[in-house]
Design an enzyme around this catalytic site. Structure first.
Site, PDB file in Angstrom:
ATOM      1  N   GLU A 274      17.052  64.661  28.715  1.00 52.59           N
ATOM      2  CA  GLU A 274      17.537  64.680  30.036  1.00 52.59           C
ATOM      3  C   GLU A 274      18.669  63.685  30.568  1.00 52.59           C
ATOM      4  O   GLU A 274      19.299  64.233  31.648  1.00 52.59           O
ATOM      5  CB  GLU A 274      16.290  64.986  31.019  1.00 52.59           C
ATOM      6  CG  GLU A 274      15.337  65.869  30.091  1.00 52.59           C
ATOM      7  CD  GLU A 274      14.273  65.309  30.007  1.00 52.59           C
ATOM      8  OE1 GLU A 274      15.091  64.347  28.836  1.00 52.59           O
ATOM      9  OE2 GLU A 274      13.455  65.811  28.607  1.00 52.59           O
ATOM     10  N   ASP A 316      58.635  59.891  29.966  1.00 53.99           N
ATOM     11  CA  ASP A 316      60.385  60.160  30.197  1.00 53.99           C
ATOM     12  C   ASP A 316      61.185  59.010  30.770  1.00 53.99           C
ATOM     13  O   ASP A 316      60.026  57.434  30.071  1.00 53.99           O
ATOM     14  CB  ASP A 316      59.789  60.511  31.767  1.00 53.99           C
ATOM     15  CG  ASP A 316      61.269  60.774  32.706  1.00 53.99           C
ATOM     16  OD1 ASP A 316      62.042  61.206  31.598  1.00 53.99           O
ATOM     17  OD2 ASP A 316      61.729  61.570  33.762  1.00 53.99           O
TER      18      ASP A 316
END
Length: 596
Positions: A274, A316
């Site tokens: 749980e 980039d």
């Protein structure tokens, strides 16, 4: 790309308000990616569809049906706490992004009802006539009808760090090629000059809209999400098998059905972890909070774990590995020797010209040339895209006036009949002219942007004309570069030590790309161009992107395709795309955002 009939008649009349309203209904608002906001309750409810959460909800329901309300309440409380933490973190990040977007209200100057009007960008439609000035953001894809010394920065579309020249051609067909000289596109900005243009595409039909649509697609499932899902399914199968087996055995042994059912449910609840959803959520939320302290906005909690498992970074160049701004790296004479006078004359030209506000001029003006502080401009022959140079006549502190010319070396060298160095002025014969051309090629091969500077004495008492750009004295070359970040090489070295491979994807040319690779320690033996990628089938592309690390002259669409090729194959490893907007701040406080 679709649009209304081409307007080629002058003077331009634009659209009427009623016609514009009709086209706005047909084409929709000029938004490349219309906001798609889910209601908060819908977002909250979707979090209950996680496999492990579904198991816990089923266990809670059965427990409640059997009258074990304390156990059911405890399990449900754990599920609600875990889900609420996840929702609040995601919702706060979404709201922060929306506030940043709402702070920007772009407008455009359009010709409506025969008058120039300032309109919200969203109201532009195909067929509108718009006016563009230096500093404007291009509001839509448009064909140029009139231009005056127009240069456009379109790095968002091509990755090129320098502005490009644009010229009008009203009769040319509309194009989606960002290199088309008669087109301007949403996502670019006007660096200098003015223009009148006809809108040919808006919103999602624009080139930028196509890029946004590709980048806005749901991200592929991360390795962490796959692992958590598989683990949840394993638990589900195990619990279902053991519960059914227990029921069968107990019923076969003659136990009461109610007792057998209660025992099976207790077994299911005991086998279900749980606290696992809460532990996972709290752990990821803690990571998000730590990154928030570094001014990084996490839009999706699973992206944090994905960042830790990355083995390829697609980067980039401009603004990511480099500073994103030009610097003067060399001022040399014909022989390649340092020659400060070339910089001084370049400063004089940049200081007094009234034309293009180019990045080269900004760099030159940053230098303090004290001996030329008292300078008077007498005349100017402005820059144009055919001559590719600008000439000014200046006088410094009562000295003999000078005509100073600055521009592209290939257009200035043929005008020179002499050259200057430390020993004085000498005739420029053919062997020396060839040497100057070789020096220019060498600087260009090093990835530098090169300008030439020349001069001559000016004694005429008249306005300067084109024939006056002759018999010049070649002063030297000015070489500019966008230098690598000081920390880039060390960051790449550390990533390599951790087993992370860097792939460079840039829209700049291969010479500049190779120079940056050498400076930061990336391999540059093989550089693949975007034009080569267009000829490859998907299988060949996937093989190529695994083998090659450096790509030049690639479009944003090609960057996205290459960096996602692994995900299409279902590769469990995690490529990560990084640009200037996703890098953490260096010296300034800047908010970043990333997702896997």
């Amino acid at each position: 790309m679709s649009g209304p009939p081409t307007l080629i008649a002058a003077p331009w009349t634009g659209l009427s308000s009623s016609e514009a309203a009709d086209r706005l209904r047909r084409f929709g608002p000029n938004e490349p990616a219309p906001p798609q906001r889910r209601r908060a309750m819908v977002q909250f409810a979707r979090l209950f569809l996680e496999p492990l959460t579904v198991v816990l909800l089923v266990a809670t329901s059965i427990t409640a049906l059997l009258g074990e309300f304390v156990d059911a309440t405890l399990i449900m409380s754990i599920v609600l706490a875990s889900t609420t933490i996840n929702f609040l973190q995601t919702y706060r990040s979404q709201k922060a992004v929306e506030k940043l977007q709402a702070a920007l209200v772009p407008t455009a100057t359009a010709l409506r009802d025969g008058q120039w009007q300032e309109l919200p960008r969203q109201e532009l439609v195909p067929g509108d006539i718009i006016r563009l000035n230096a500093g404007d953001l291009v509001p839509a894809d448009a064909r140029l009808l009139e231009t005056s010394h127009l240069t456009v920065q379109q790095a968002a579309l091509t990755g090129e760090s320098l502005p490009v020249d644009k010229t009008a051609d009203p009769s040319a067909p509309a194009s989606t090629d960002p290199h088309a000289p008669h087109m301007v596109f949403l996502g670019s900005s006007i660096i200098s000059g003015t223009a009148i243009a006809e809108v040919v595409a808006t919103g999602k039909r624009t080139l930028f809209g196509g890029i946004v649509a590709r980048l806005g697609a749901p991200p592929p499932e991360t390795a962490f999400q796959r692992g958590l899902r598989d683990f949840s399914l394993l638990i589900t199968r195990t619990v279902v098998f053991l519960v059914l087996l227990t029921l069968v055995v107990m019923l076969a042994l003659g136990r009461p059905p109610l007792d057998a059912s209660l025992f099976a449910v207790a077994l299911a609840v005991g086998l279900t972890p749980e606290f696992l959803p809460m532990i996972v959520t709290i752990t990821l939320a803690q990571g998000a909070l730590r990154m928030a302290r570094q001014r990084v906005l996490v839009k999706s909690l699973p992206a944090i774990e994905n960042l830790g498992s990355v083995d390829i970074v697609c980067s980039d160049k401009t603004g990511t590995l480099t500073l994103g701004e030009m610097q003067l790296v060399a001022a040399v004479d014909l022989h390649g020797h340092d020659w400060p006078r070339a910089c001084q004359l370049g400063w004089l030209n940049a200081r007094t010209q009234s034309g293009l506000a180019s990045p080269f001029n900004r760099v030159l003006l940053a230098h303090d040339v004290a001996e030329y502080a008292d300078v008077v401009k007498l005349d100017e022959l402005p820059f144009d895209f055919e001559r590719r140079r600008v000439s000014v006549v200046v006088q410094v502190a009562g000295r003999v006036p000078l005509l100073v010319t600055k521009g592209a070396p290939e257009t200035i060298l043929p005008l020179c009949t002499a050259y200057e160095d430390e020993e004085g002025v000498h005739p420029l014969d053919e062997p020396l002219r060839a040497q100057a051309a070789a020096q220019f090629r060498q600087l260009s091969a090093e990835g530098l942007r090169v300008l030439a500077v020349a001069w001559r004495h000016w004694e005429a008492e008249r306005s300067i004309e084109l024939p006056d750009e002759s018999d010049l004295v070649f002063a030297g070359f000015l070489a500019f570069a966008d230098p690598p970040l000081p920390e880039a090489a060390e960051a790449i070295r550390q990533l390599a030590a951790d087993g992370v491979r860097i792939k460079l994807l840039t829209g700049d040319n291969e010479l500049v790309t190779a120079a940056v690779c050498r400076a930061v320690g990336l391999p540059a033996e093989r550089i693949v161009l975007g034009s080569e990628l267009e000829r490859l089938d998907p299988l060949a592309l996937e093989r190529l992107v695994e083998e090659v690390d450096t790509f030049a002259r690639v479009t944003p669409a090609q960057k996205h395709t290459g960096s996602c090729s692994r995900s299409r194959r279902g590769d469990t490893r995690s490529p990560f795309w990084v640009t200037a907007s996703t890098m953490p701040p260096r010296s300034t406080q800047r908010t970043s955002a990333f997702r896997s």
